[in-house]
Motif scaffolding. Structure first.
Motif, PDB file in Angstrom:
ATOM      1  N   ALA A 352       0.833  -1.031  -0.060  1.00 57.47           N
ATOM      2  CA  ALA A 352       0.177  -0.027   0.004  1.00 57.47           C
ATOM      3  C   ALA A 352       0.718   1.315   0.059  1.00 57.47           C
ATOM      4  O   ALA A 352       1.873   1.470   0.779  1.00 57.47           O
ATOM      5  N   ARG A 353       0.370   2.176  -0.690  1.00 60.88           N
ATOM      6  CA  ARG A 353       1.382   3.400  -0.969  1.00 60.88           C
ATOM      7  C   ARG A 353       0.266   4.445  -0.992  1.00 60.88           C
ATOM      8  O   ARG A 353      -0.731   4.540  -1.461  1.00 60.88           O
ATOM      9  N   LYS A 354       0.563   5.586  -0.227  1.00 64.03           N
ATOM     10  CA  LYS A 354      -0.421   6.863  -0.181  1.00 64.03           C
ATOM     11  C   LYS A 354       0.853   8.165  -0.170  1.00 64.03           C
ATOM     12  O   LYS A 354       1.772   8.200   0.701  1.00 64.03           O
ATOM     13  N   ALA A 355       0.920   8.783  -1.079  1.00 64.78           N
ATOM     14  CA  ALA A 355       1.545  10.012  -1.554  1.00 64.78           C
ATOM     15  C   ALA A 355       0.544  11.375  -1.327  1.00 64.78           C
ATOM     16  O   ALA A 355      -0.275  11.360  -1.626  1.00 64.78           O
ATOM     17  N   ASN A 363       4.670   4.141   2.403  1.00 66.53           N
ATOM     18  CA  ASN A 363       5.781   3.648   1.379  1.00 66.53           C
ATOM     19  C   ASN A 363       5.543   2.077   1.213  1.00 66.53           C
ATOM     20  O   ASN A 363       6.394   1.687   1.815  1.00 66.53           O
ATOM     21  N   ASP A 364       4.801   1.587   0.161  1.00 67.39           N
ATOM     22  CA  ASP A 364       4.710   0.219  -0.147  1.00 67.39           C
ATOM     23  C   ASP A 364       4.741  -0.650   1.040  1.00 67.39           C
ATOM     24  O   ASP A 364       5.464  -1.489   1.325  1.00 67.39           O
ATOM     25  N   GLY A 401      -0.965   0.032  -4.753  1.00 66.97           N
ATOM     26  CA  GLY A 401      -1.118  -1.101  -3.942  1.00 66.97           C
ATOM     27  C   GLY A 401      -2.565  -1.720  -3.781  1.00 66.97           C
ATOM     28  O   GLY A 401      -3.374  -1.228  -4.640  1.00 66.97           O
ATOM     29  N   ALA A 402      -2.569  -2.515  -2.739  1.00 67.79           N
ATOM     30  CA  ALA A 402      -4.099  -3.135  -2.522  1.00 67.79           C
ATOM     31  C   ALA A 402      -4.376  -3.339  -1.196  1.00 67.79           C
ATOM     32  O   ALA A 402      -3.217  -3.483  -0.314  1.00 67.79           O
ATOM     33  N   ILE A 403      -5.425  -3.537  -0.795  1.00 64.63           N
ATOM     34  CA  ILE A 403      -6.041  -3.829   0.403  1.00 64.63           C
ATOM     35  C   ILE A 403      -7.136  -4.863   0.264  1.00 64.63           C
ATOM     36  O   ILE A 403      -8.133  -4.671  -0.491  1.00 64.63           O
ATOM     37  N   VAL A 404      -6.846  -6.178   0.713  1.00 61.52           N
ATOM     38  CA  VAL A 404      -7.825  -7.221   0.369  1.00 61.52           C
ATOM     39  C   VAL A 404      -8.347  -7.877   1.520  1.00 61.52           C
ATOM     40  O   VAL A 404      -7.682  -7.955   2.727  1.00 61.52           O
ATOM     41  N   THR A 569       7.778   3.938   6.227  1.00 60.78           N
ATOM     42  CA  THR A 569       8.218   2.610   5.659  1.00 60.78           C
ATOM     43  C   THR A 569       8.090   1.586   6.880  1.00 60.78           C
ATOM     44  O   THR A 569       8.451   1.843   7.927  1.00 60.78           O
ATOM     45  N   LYS A 570       7.769   0.337   6.424  1.00 60.07           N
ATOM     46  CA  LYS A 570       7.774  -0.582   7.508  1.00 60.07           C
ATOM     47  C   LYS A 570       9.317  -1.140   7.917  1.00 60.07           C
ATOM     48  O   LYS A 570      10.161  -1.731   6.914  1.00 60.07           O
TER      49      LYS A 570
END
Ligand code: ADP
Ligand code: MG
Length: 594
Positions: A352-355, A363-364, A401-404, A569-570
């Motif tokens: 998942a990414r949000k800018a 960040n991913d 990215g995606a959220i499932v 970032t993770k």
């Protein structure tokens, strides 16, 4: 809730007074005429209390809707000879059909554009009434037949008095019923609680339109009655001046009180009558001086009694009898979601990414939440925790990215759709409706578990379902330990209790996944302990929880799995013990502190 209680108690007394009023010896006929005018205004003002007072949408244009009702029956009963009673459904239909597009345009406006919008169409319609040939232009339409019943025509003010006030009582009861229902809770959430209502699956745009059309229909009804009382119509009572007066009635009576609308209509109508006689004598000439007084009055009321005058009166009445307590047991329960065995895949965040412009807040990031586990999402301030949370709850859209969830990609879904997928959330900055009780606030969480609409609510056919919804809310309130406060207004709770209330509200959705954004923020140590105990009890019941938290200590003892973010970032992921010893985590936290 208070408004509902007082309305139920007032009704029989008011009906009795009204029944004998025209027959009291010595009551001048003119008083009955005034009472009729008050009744007609009350209908409009009851609609406005729902629209403006409860829904927060200010309208100066209600008089135009009276015009729809009045002109429809005028045309049908004079040009086409339709019986007045038969024109009523047509009047309501015409008003409703015309109100719908106006409402669609109007309720989309926000801030001061909304009242300005109502002024615009209020004025436009007034001039339209005066321009159309088939409406008689500015002369209007006369020789409208009176209403009649059993062959007896209602020529006198005394006759139509009962018709008018019967409709006022019906309208007040309908409005009270509507507010005291599942739909009513989403209407009452419009002012200040839209985000909450949407997060629990309520369609607030639809709720806005519902009150808009409801208010328009009451105004149309008032116009229909007016046409058959005056038996002549012309554009003048349907312009902006009257629109302002109606709004004043609703504001004076009391923003959120159905009976306040009737009170306000009475007060303003009587005041207008007095002022119209006194002011021309004082100032000479024949100007509409009362308009100036009304303008000043509106400003004064908004300044010094923003809730209107009605609450000032009801406060002096004896307290209503204790309400029948809604218990957690007794009523039939709602069906529950089938619990899945622990340890299965439930929700996955995939790269998942949000800018935000150039700033990459998330960040991913990838991680997963399994059934029956508590996952902690931690990181220093500004790490991107809330943004990740908002991506999952549908409050923000993904850049990539995606959220499932449960095998379904959530893509660019709205909070309402997220709620339907069985995901419930709390808010980092507590969002409750202060003038609703704890029970009602939590019942809002169960919105998707009911189905009663406007008609069922108004006709009180929703009672069995409503009992189940309230019983469910009560069960969740007991479950989180707020049982003592069930009937208290939410505004009376302390921050720690409000956070717990938010958990109960989320539970009322019967979620598969519970999202909590910093639930421990601002809590005292004992409150944090109680919250931790509650969350681990919920996990024991099979709930999955994603816990966004700043406080690492709180998370360590509670979670099964921890994801650590830093600058979006993770940087680490694992069991609490691993995270505690992880060099990058220590660096991020100590580095942040140093
Ligand atoms: P956290 O909840 O971990 O404290 P946030 O997710 O709130 O962090 O914020 C992550 C970063 O994204 C911060 O730098 C914040 O300033 C920025 N940010 C958050 N929301 C917005 C927004 N709506 N517009 C621009 N920047 C934002
Ligand atoms: Mg945050």
């Amino acid at each position: 809730m208070r408004m509902m209680l007082s309305s139920r108690r007032l009704l029989p007394a008011l009906a009795l007074i009204l029944a004998v009023f025209p027959w009291i010896p010595g009551v001048p006929a003119y008083w009955v005429t005034l009472a009729n005018l008050i009744g007609l205004a009350s209908l409009v003002s009851i609609g406005l209390v729902l629209l403006t007072g409860v829904g927060g949408m200010t309208s100066f244009g209600q008089a135009a809707f009276c015009g729809f009702g009045a002109y429809t029956t005028a045309v049908l009963s004079t040009h086409y000879g339709v019986s007045p009673w038969l024109t009523l459904p047509v009047c309501l239909l015409v008003t409703g059909v015309l109100a719908l597009p106006l409402g669609l345009l109007t309720v989309r406006l926000s801030g001061h554009f909304l009242p300005l919008g109502t002024i615009a169409w209020g004025l436009a319609l007034y001039y339209l009434f005066g321009q159309l040939d088939f409406l008689g232009r500015y002369d209007g339409i006369s020789s409208i037949p009176p209403l009649s019943l059993f062959g007896h025509p209602f020529y006198s003010d005394q006759d139509i008095f009962y018709v008018i006030w019967a409709f006022v009582l019906l309208a007040a009861v309908a409005a009270g019923n509507l507010l005291d229902s599942r739909v009513g809770r989403s209407i009452r959430a419009l002012r200040g609680g839209r985000a909450v209502a949407e997060s629990f699956g309520a369609d607030t745009a639809r709720a806005k339109l519902t009150v808009f059309v409801f208010a328009a229909l009451l105004a149309g009804l008032s116009g229909w009655l007016y046409a058959h009382m005056q038996r002549t119509v012309n554009p003048s009572p349907f312009g902006l001046n009257l629109g302002i007066e109606y709004l004043l009635m609703a504001v004076v009576g009391g923003a959120g009180h159905v009976w306040g609308a009737v009170f306000g209509a009475g007060l303003v109508t009587l005041l207008k009558d007095v002022l119209q006689r006194i002011l021309p004598v004082l100032f000479g000439g024949s100007g509409n001086y009362e308009t100036i007084v009304f303008g000043a009055l509106m400003v004064l009321v908004l300044q010094f009694a923003s809730q209107g005058l009605w609450p000032l009166i009801t406060r002096r009445l004896p307290a209503p009898p204790a309400k029948a307590r809604v218990g957690a047991s007794g009523a039939a329960t709602l069906p529950r979601r089938q619990r899945r065995p622990a340890g299965e895949a439930l929700m996955a965040v995939e790269a998942a990414r949000k800018a935000f412009g150039g700033l990459v807040a998330v960040n991913d990031v990838s991680f997963a939440v399994r059934t029956g586990e508590i996952v902690g999402l931690i990181g220093p301030n500004g790490a991107g925790k809330s943004t990740t949370f908002n991506l999952i709850s549908g409050a923000t859209t993904l850049t990539a990215g995606a959220i499932v969830h449960d095998g379904i990609a959530m893509g660019a879904v709205q909070p309402r759709a997220v709620a339907r997928m069985g995901i419930a959330r709390t808010f980092q900055h507590v969002k409750v409706l202060g003038d609703m009780t704890v029970l009602e606030n939590v019942a809002l969480g169960a919105h998707l578990r009911g189905s009663a609409g406007v008609a069922r609510s108004i006709l009180r056919l929703d009672r069995a379902e409503e009992r189940r919804l309230l019983a469910e809310a009560a069960t969740q309130i007991e479950r989180v330990g707020l049982g003592e406060l069930m009937h208290a207004p939410a505004s009376s709770l302390a921050l720690g209790q409000l956070r717990i209330l938010e958990v109960a509200r989320a539970l009322a959705l019967d979620p598969a996944l519970l999202l909590l954004d910093e639930p421990a923020a601002g809590l005292r140590h004992v409150e944090k302990q109680a919250l931790a105990a509650l969350l681990s009890r919920l996990r024991g019941d099979g709930m999955s929880i994603l816990l966004v938290e700043h406080d690492m200590g709180f998370v360590m003892s509670l979670t099964d799995h921890i994801v650590v973010l830093d600058f979006g970032t993770k940087i680490a992921e694992g069991a609490p013990a691993e995270i505690k010893a992880h060099p990058a985590v220590i660096e991020a936290y100590l580095g942040g502190a140093a």
